[in-house]
Design an enzyme around this catalytic site. Structure first.
Site, PDB file in Angstrom:
ATOM      1  N   GLU A 172      33.102  56.255  40.658  1.00 52.16           N
ATOM      2  CA  GLU A 172      31.933  56.790  41.338  1.00 52.16           C
ATOM      3  C   GLU A 172      31.143  57.733  40.424  1.00 52.16           C
ATOM      4  O   GLU A 172      29.950  57.934  40.608  1.00 52.16           O
ATOM      5  CB  GLU A 172      32.389  57.540  42.612  1.00 52.16           C
ATOM      6  CG  GLU A 172      31.467  57.347  43.790  1.00 52.16           C
ATOM      7  CD  GLU A 172      32.050  57.858  45.093  1.00 52.16           C
ATOM      8  OE1 GLU A 172      32.369  57.029  45.957  1.00 52.16           O
ATOM      9  OE2 GLU A 172      32.202  59.080  45.265  1.00 52.16           O
ATOM     10  N   HIS A 228      54.730  41.818  36.603  1.00 55.31           N
ATOM     11  CA  HIS A 228      55.097  40.490  37.082  1.00 55.31           C
ATOM     12  C   HIS A 228      53.951  39.839  37.849  1.00 55.31           C
ATOM     13  O   HIS A 228      54.141  38.852  38.546  1.00 55.31           O
ATOM     14  CB  HIS A 228      56.361  40.598  37.946  1.00 55.31           C
ATOM     15  CG  HIS A 228      57.513  41.157  37.151  1.00 55.31           C
ATOM     16  ND1 HIS A 228      58.490  40.370  36.602  1.00 55.31           N
ATOM     17  CD2 HIS A 228      57.783  42.429  36.773  1.00 55.31           C
ATOM     18  CE1 HIS A 228      59.334  41.134  35.930  1.00 55.31           C
ATOM     19  NE2 HIS A 228      58.931  42.392  36.019  1.00 55.31           N
ATOM     20  N   LYS A 252      25.753  51.426  53.301  1.00 61.16           N
ATOM     21  CA  LYS A 252      25.635  52.170  54.570  1.00 61.16           C
ATOM     22  C   LYS A 252      24.353  51.783  55.289  1.00 61.16           C
ATOM     23  O   LYS A 252      24.353  51.522  56.486  1.00 61.16           O
ATOM     24  CB  LYS A 252      25.613  53.690  54.299  1.00 61.16           C
ATOM     25  CG  LYS A 252      26.950  54.259  53.894  1.00 61.16           C
ATOM     26  CD  LYS A 252      26.882  55.783  53.879  1.00 61.16           C
ATOM     27  CE  LYS A 252      28.089  56.385  53.234  1.00 61.16           C
ATOM     28  NZ  LYS A 252      27.931  57.809  52.944  1.00 61.16           N
TER      29      LYS A 252
END
Ligand code: PA5
Length: 454
Positions: A296, A317, A431
């Site tokens: 961010e 793995h 948003k």
């Protein structure tokens, strides 16, 4: 030396050195030094959001004591604490609690007579299943809520808070619920602050000059961390010690500047992804916190290192193949715990069917650290520049150092990249669209456009 000024974190970039030359390092060290000055002199972009720099020295002592009292009260009247928040308003607390407590903390504290709280996080997704499951889990328990939101309007925590507030009111009445709700929010603005004042909830402050992802050492992180029974004094002392080190001018002795410099050199050489690797499962959320901090802060203006995190040896793995042999746009930072908090000795068996007798008498820490060394060397050979950050142990003090180290390095690194490491304009885009698609008043035009595009 006074413990308060001692730092135990060691940063080692020798396994990245083959990927650049001395001149490049000298030039990056100068840039890091300029970035450090901008940061501490508050002359860079977003400097009004750098309150976290002096926080370990100048934090509000009165509020700090109130946090401890609130934590004690929650422990005395609740079996469960629901921590509601998203992004910077929860990741630090979750990272700290998982790093500092028993791996099965919540299970252990579910037992009758347990002296600790169960702590669950909510409001960090929009999953009805998760919320419903958590509601069922708390229904017949005594619980309290710490709702954390700087803006007070973020949808995910607001929805979760509405649901748990209603449950609290149903269970304890308005006045009883008010005794169990702790709101961590802006000092004076926002919907949450307004509601808290109206209803008489105890409030804690997210300072104006500290953004979410830099807020773990404010009440945002401290109240849940203290409620989990962790020593927040020691956490602040570790951060204080690391601050002293990070403020130092000298590149040779400033690991945060070194880290910022090396990752920026590598970025400019096409290493666009940084993997933060740990060998300790209880560091999973440190990886999540780190991803938010760097992602961010730096991912803007079409620039920035993409932060990824892996838990090893587990992910060797699954992701190990790619890291070893995939496209070479990776750099890797290993975060190592020098002294594990547990000792598990391997024994010898009469019949060595599993072939493990060669490890008899060895501690698992030895095995884990050899796995780390082996992996680091393999990744270096595979063309991945590697850095290594060694943290002494899983104590509050070490964690305070680690949090501050990464925050400071992130500020320096963001300035080296030329961005504002303290804003997050990109977070708003989803948003807006979400509000429009949900039919929030005021978003009608956008809603029409988006609906056509779907
Ligand atoms: O780091 C940030 O600023 C964000 O991740 C915010 O913390 C997150 O969006 C939550 O915002 P708020 O605390 O306003 O609810």
């Amino acid at each position: 030396m006074n413990k308060k000024f001692m730092t135990d974190i060691v940063f080692d970039y020798r396994k990245a050195e083959p990927f650049f030359n001395k001149d490049e390092l000298v030039s990056a060290s100068r840039m890091a030094s300029d970035a450090r000055s901008e940061l501490i002199n508050k002359t860079g972009k977003g400097s009004d959001c750098t309150g976290w720099i002096d926080l370990p020295k100048d934090y509000d002592r009165e509020e700090f004591e109130r946090i401890k009292k609130a934590a004690a009260k929650i422990k005395s009247n609740s079996e469960v604490l629901i921590v509601i928040g998203i992004g910077g308003s929860y990741l630090g607390a979750r990272a700290a609690i998982e790093f500092l407590t028993d791996s099965f903390y919540n299970l252990r504290n579910a037992a009758p007579g347990a002296d600790g709280l169960q702590i669950f996080f909510a409001g960090n997704s929009l999953s009805p299943k998760y919320l419903n499951d958590l509601v069922k889990l708390t229904e017949d328990k005594d619980f309290s809520v710490n709702v954390i939101s700087k803006s007070g309007t973020t949808t995910e925590p607001a929805i979760a808070f509405r649901i748990f507030r209603e449950l609290l009111i149903k269970k304890y009445g308005e006045a009883g619920a008010a005794e169990r709700i702790y709101a961590t929010t802006d000092k004076q603005r926002g919907a949450l602050k307004k509601l808290a004042d109206e209803k008489g909830y105890e409030t804690f402050v997210i300072p104006d000059d500290i953004g979410g992802r830099y807020s773990v050492l404010t009440a945002v992180g401290l109240l849940p961390i203290a409620a989990a029974g962790c020593d927040i004094d020691s956490l602040m002392e570790g951060a204080f010690a690391m601050r002293e080190l990070c403020l130092g001018k000298d590149f040779e002795h400033n690991p945060a500047m070194q880290y910022a410099a090396v990752r920026n050199i590598l970025y400019n050489k096409g290493k666009k992804i940084e993997i933060c690797s740990n060998f300790e499962p209880s560091m999973h959320y440190i990886g999540e916190w780190w991803k938010q901090l760097f992602g961010e802060s730096e991912g803007k203006e079409h620039k920035g290192i993409f932060p990824a995190a892996v838990d090893l040896s587990t992910d060797l793995h699954s992701m190990g193949q790619y890291i070893q042999d995939g496209e070479r746009m990776l750099m890797e930072t290993f975060v190592e715990i020098e002294m594990s908090s547990a000792e598990v000795l391997l024994s010898s068996e009469a019949e060595d069917t599993d072939g493990l007798n060669y490890l008899a008498g060895k501690d698992m820490t030895f095995v884990n650290s050899r796995a780390l060394n082996g992996t680091l060397l393999a990744h270096e050979e595979g063309g991945v520049p590697c850095m290594r950050l060694t943290v002494k142990d899983q104590s509050e003090y070490s964690l305070g150092e680690l949090f501050y180290f990464f925050e400071f390095a992130c500020g320096v690194s963001g300035y080296m990249l030329g961005v504002n490491p303290f804003d997050q304009p990109g977070v708003e885009s989803y948003k807006k669209n979400m509000f429009a698609l949900l039919g929030k008043p005021g978003y009608e035009e956008l809603s029409e456009n988006l609906t056509k595009r779907l």
